[in-house]
Scaffold this motif. Structure first.
Motif, PDB file in Angstrom:
ATOM      1  N   TYR A 193      19.333 -26.266 -20.900  1.00 11.44           N
ATOM      2  CA  TYR A 193      18.365 -26.219 -21.993  1.00 11.44           C
ATOM      3  C   TYR A 193      17.176 -27.111 -21.662  1.00 11.44           C
ATOM      4  O   TYR A 193      17.322 -28.139 -20.992  1.00 11.44           O
ATOM      5  N   LEU A 216      13.674 -26.844 -29.243  1.00 12.95           N
ATOM      6  CA  LEU A 216      14.150 -26.077 -28.099  1.00 12.95           C
ATOM      7  C   LEU A 216      13.027 -25.223 -27.527  1.00 12.95           C
ATOM      8  O   LEU A 216      12.398 -24.435 -28.242  1.00 12.95           O
ATOM      9  N   GLY A 227       8.862 -38.485 -34.506  1.00 16.28           N
ATOM     10  CA  GLY A 227       9.114 -38.052 -35.874  1.00 16.28           C
ATOM     11  C   GLY A 227       9.500 -36.599 -36.041  1.00 16.28           C
ATOM     12  O   GLY A 227       9.682 -36.138 -37.168  1.00 16.28           O
ATOM     13  N   GLN A 228       9.639 -35.865 -34.935  1.00 15.31           N
ATOM     14  CA  GLN A 228       9.963 -34.432 -35.057  1.00 15.31           C
ATOM     15  C   GLN A 228      11.286 -34.055 -34.437  1.00 15.31           C
ATOM     16  O   GLN A 228      11.620 -32.900 -34.350  1.00 15.31           O
ATOM     17  N   GLY A 229      12.050 -34.999 -33.970  1.00 16.80           N
ATOM     18  CA  GLY A 229      13.311 -34.644 -33.359  1.00 16.80           C
ATOM     19  C   GLY A 229      13.110 -33.853 -32.084  1.00 16.80           C
ATOM     20  O   GLY A 229      12.091 -33.954 -31.411  1.00 16.80           O
ATOM     21  N   LEU A 230      14.100 -33.027 -31.748  1.00 18.18           N
ATOM     22  CA  LEU A 230      14.062 -32.221 -30.535  1.00 18.18           C
ATOM     23  C   LEU A 230      13.828 -30.765 -30.905  1.00 18.18           C
ATOM     24  O   LEU A 230      14.486 -30.235 -31.804  1.00 18.18           O
ATOM     25  N   LEU A 256      13.095 -33.217 -22.367  1.00 21.42           N
ATOM     26  CA  LEU A 256      14.502 -33.477 -22.091  1.00 21.42           C
ATOM     27  C   LEU A 256      15.209 -32.212 -21.640  1.00 21.42           C
ATOM     28  O   LEU A 256      15.045 -31.152 -22.255  1.00 21.42           O
ATOM     29  N   GLU A 306      17.340 -44.915 -31.757  1.00 22.72           N
ATOM     30  CA  GLU A 306      17.151 -43.775 -32.656  1.00 22.72           C
ATOM     31  C   GLU A 306      18.424 -42.930 -32.632  1.00 22.72           C
ATOM     32  O   GLU A 306      19.022 -42.710 -31.573  1.00 22.72           O
ATOM     33  N   GLN A 336      14.717 -43.016 -22.899  1.00 22.59           N
ATOM     34  CA  GLN A 336      15.918 -42.510 -22.253  1.00 22.59           C
ATOM     35  C   GLN A 336      16.332 -41.180 -22.881  1.00 22.59           C
ATOM     36  O   GLN A 336      15.805 -40.773 -23.909  1.00 22.59           O
ATOM     37  N   GLY A 337      17.288 -40.525 -22.238  1.00 23.88           N
ATOM     38  CA  GLY A 337      17.841 -39.303 -22.809  1.00 23.88           C
ATOM     39  C   GLY A 337      18.806 -39.618 -23.945  1.00 23.88           C
ATOM     40  O   GLY A 337      19.018 -40.776 -24.295  1.00 23.88           O
ATOM     41  N   TYR A 382      14.176 -29.181 -23.957  1.00 30.75           N
ATOM     42  CA  TYR A 382      13.683 -29.594 -25.269  1.00 30.75           C
ATOM     43  C   TYR A 382      12.387 -30.371 -25.105  1.00 30.75           C
ATOM     44  O   TYR A 382      12.168 -31.053 -24.105  1.00 30.75           O
ATOM     45  N   GLY A 435      15.058 -37.611 -19.054  1.00 25.25           N
ATOM     46  CA  GLY A 435      13.773 -37.234 -19.610  1.00 25.25           C
ATOM     47  C   GLY A 435      12.601 -37.447 -18.668  1.00 25.25           C
ATOM     48  O   GLY A 435      12.653 -38.264 -17.742  1.00 25.25           O
ATOM     49  N   PHE A 475      20.337 -39.338 -33.809  1.00 29.78           N
ATOM     50  CA  PHE A 475      20.109 -37.944 -34.160  1.00 29.78           C
ATOM     51  C   PHE A 475      21.415 -37.284 -34.562  1.00 29.78           C
ATOM     52  O   PHE A 475      22.421 -37.387 -33.842  1.00 29.78           O
ATOM     53  N   PHE A 483       7.542 -35.927 -24.525  1.00 29.40           N
ATOM     54  CA  PHE A 483       8.723 -36.320 -23.766  1.00 29.40           C
ATOM     55  C   PHE A 483       9.599 -35.079 -23.644  1.00 29.40           C
ATOM     56  O   PHE A 483       9.918 -34.443 -24.645  1.00 29.40           O
ATOM     57  N   PHE A 496      18.929 -29.986 -34.208  1.00 29.38           N
ATOM     58  CA  PHE A 496      18.859 -31.431 -34.401  1.00 29.38           C
ATOM     59  C   PHE A 496      18.100 -31.784 -35.674  1.00 29.38           C
ATOM     60  O   PHE A 496      17.162 -31.087 -36.076  1.00 29.38           O
ATOM     61  N   GLY A 497      18.485 -32.905 -36.272  1.00 29.26           N
ATOM     62  CA  GLY A 497      17.678 -33.514 -37.313  1.00 29.26           C
ATOM     63  C   GLY A 497      16.496 -34.241 -36.685  1.00 29.26           C
ATOM     64  O   GLY A 497      16.383 -34.339 -35.462  1.00 29.26           O
ATOM     65  N   SER A 498      15.630 -34.775 -37.537  1.00 32.42           N
ATOM     66  CA  SER A 498      14.407 -35.410 -37.047  1.00 32.42           C
ATOM     67  C   SER A 498      14.617 -36.851 -36.602  1.00 32.42           C
ATOM     68  O   SER A 498      13.688 -37.485 -36.106  1.00 32.42           O
ATOM     69  N   GLY A 499      15.827 -37.372 -36.780  1.00 31.79           N
ATOM     70  CA  GLY A 499      16.146 -38.693 -36.265  1.00 31.79           C
ATOM     71  C   GLY A 499      15.966 -39.809 -37.270  1.00 31.79           C
ATOM     72  O   GLY A 499      15.141 -39.710 -38.193  1.00 31.79           O
ATOM     73  N   GLN A 546      10.283 -33.395 -27.195  1.00 34.02           N
ATOM     74  CA  GLN A 546      10.439 -34.402 -28.240  1.00 34.02           C
ATOM     75  C   GLN A 546       9.095 -35.032 -28.530  1.00 34.02           C
ATOM     76  O   GLN A 546       8.427 -35.548 -27.635  1.00 34.02           O
ATOM     77  N   ARG A 596       8.371 -38.023 -19.161  1.00 36.78           N
ATOM     78  CA  ARG A 596       7.251 -38.204 -20.088  1.00 36.78           C
ATOM     79  C   ARG A 596       5.996 -37.658 -19.426  1.00 36.78           C
ATOM     80  O   ARG A 596       5.530 -38.188 -18.430  1.00 36.78           O
TER      81      ARG A 596
END
Lengths: 115, 112
Positions: B33, B45, B40-43, B90, A88, A42-43, B35, B106, A90, B88, A105-108, B37, B108
């Motif tokens: 925007y 841009l 393990g790397q977050g989002l 977003l 998760e 999901q978003g 993004y 999102g 963030f 993924f 953003f952080g990596s979660g 994903q 995929r």
């Protein structure tokens, strides 16, 4: 430029136990701070935000976060987690000035609530 | 209901093909925007647009292109130049206050 560090990539916690998800940021200017939650495939949904005023902010489902300017932190806490909190999380930061209106953003942190 | 829609939810393409991901919003937001994903790397841009007919590269724009011909729409094209497009994707929009962003569900993308 700003950056966000989420110190824990995984947070396994038993149901009804407390949890703290840590977030530290780096910025040379004033910031807004956000926590987002993402369920699988999901978003992102906004959980809570600090814009100004009281440094303690709360969400409708029992989470809270405290802005600590001296420690440049915005940790997320919940006193008693439920299975449904598994997701998760963030942390994100943006500068209060400037025209780009970007979020960093952080990596979660994956919160897994165990029965 | 106001919100952001992304389509399709799942997309499969062969290597070397361009593919376009749709993003539409009826929130009357100026800024939008894209993004990427990865686990393990977050989002990260890719591109953003603050107004119609204008857009800027984000941190990882190589191999991607966008257009902003209408306020409501901000499609992303993943070109064959993108070396590792499986991810993924977003889309988000911003109403202009406090930099808060609202996200779509999102898409995929899997490149076979």
């Amino acid at each position: 430029a700003q950056s966000v560090t989420q110190l824990d990539s995984q947070a396994p916690v038993f149901e009804e136990a407390p949890v703290e998800l840590r977030c530290n940021y780096s910025s040379s200017v004033s910031v807004y701070l956000f926590w987002y939650v993402q369920y699988p495939n999901q978003g992102l949904q906004l959980l809570l935000k600090y814009l100004s005023g009281s440094t303690l902010v709360e969400s409708i489902n029992g989470f809270e976060a405290e802005f600590n300017k001296s420690q440049t932190s915005f940790h997320l806490r919940k006193p008693s987690v439920h299975i449904s909190d598994t997701a998760e999380y963030f942390c994100a930061v943006s500068e209060t000035s400037g025209s780009a209106r970007q979020l960093t953003f952080g990596s979660g942190t994956q919160l897994t609530v165990l029965p | 209901d106001g919100g952001i829609t992304q389509s399709p939810k799942y997309l499969f393409r062969k290597e070397g093909q361009n593919v376009t991901l749709s993003c539409e919003q009826n929130l009357n937001h100026d800024a939008m925007y894209w993004y990427r994903q990865d686990p393990g790397q977050g989002l990260r841009l890719i591109y953003y647009s603050q107004i119609v007919n204008d857009f800027q590269k984000g941190d990882i724009a190589e191999g991607y292109s966008v257009s902003r011909e209408k306020k409501e729409s901000f499609p992303l094209t993943v070109t064959s130049a993108q070396k590792n497009p499986t991810a993924f994707y977003l889309c988000a929009s911003n109403p202009g206050a406090y930099n808060e962003q609202f996200f779509g569900p999102g898409t995929r993308l899997t490149v076979l």
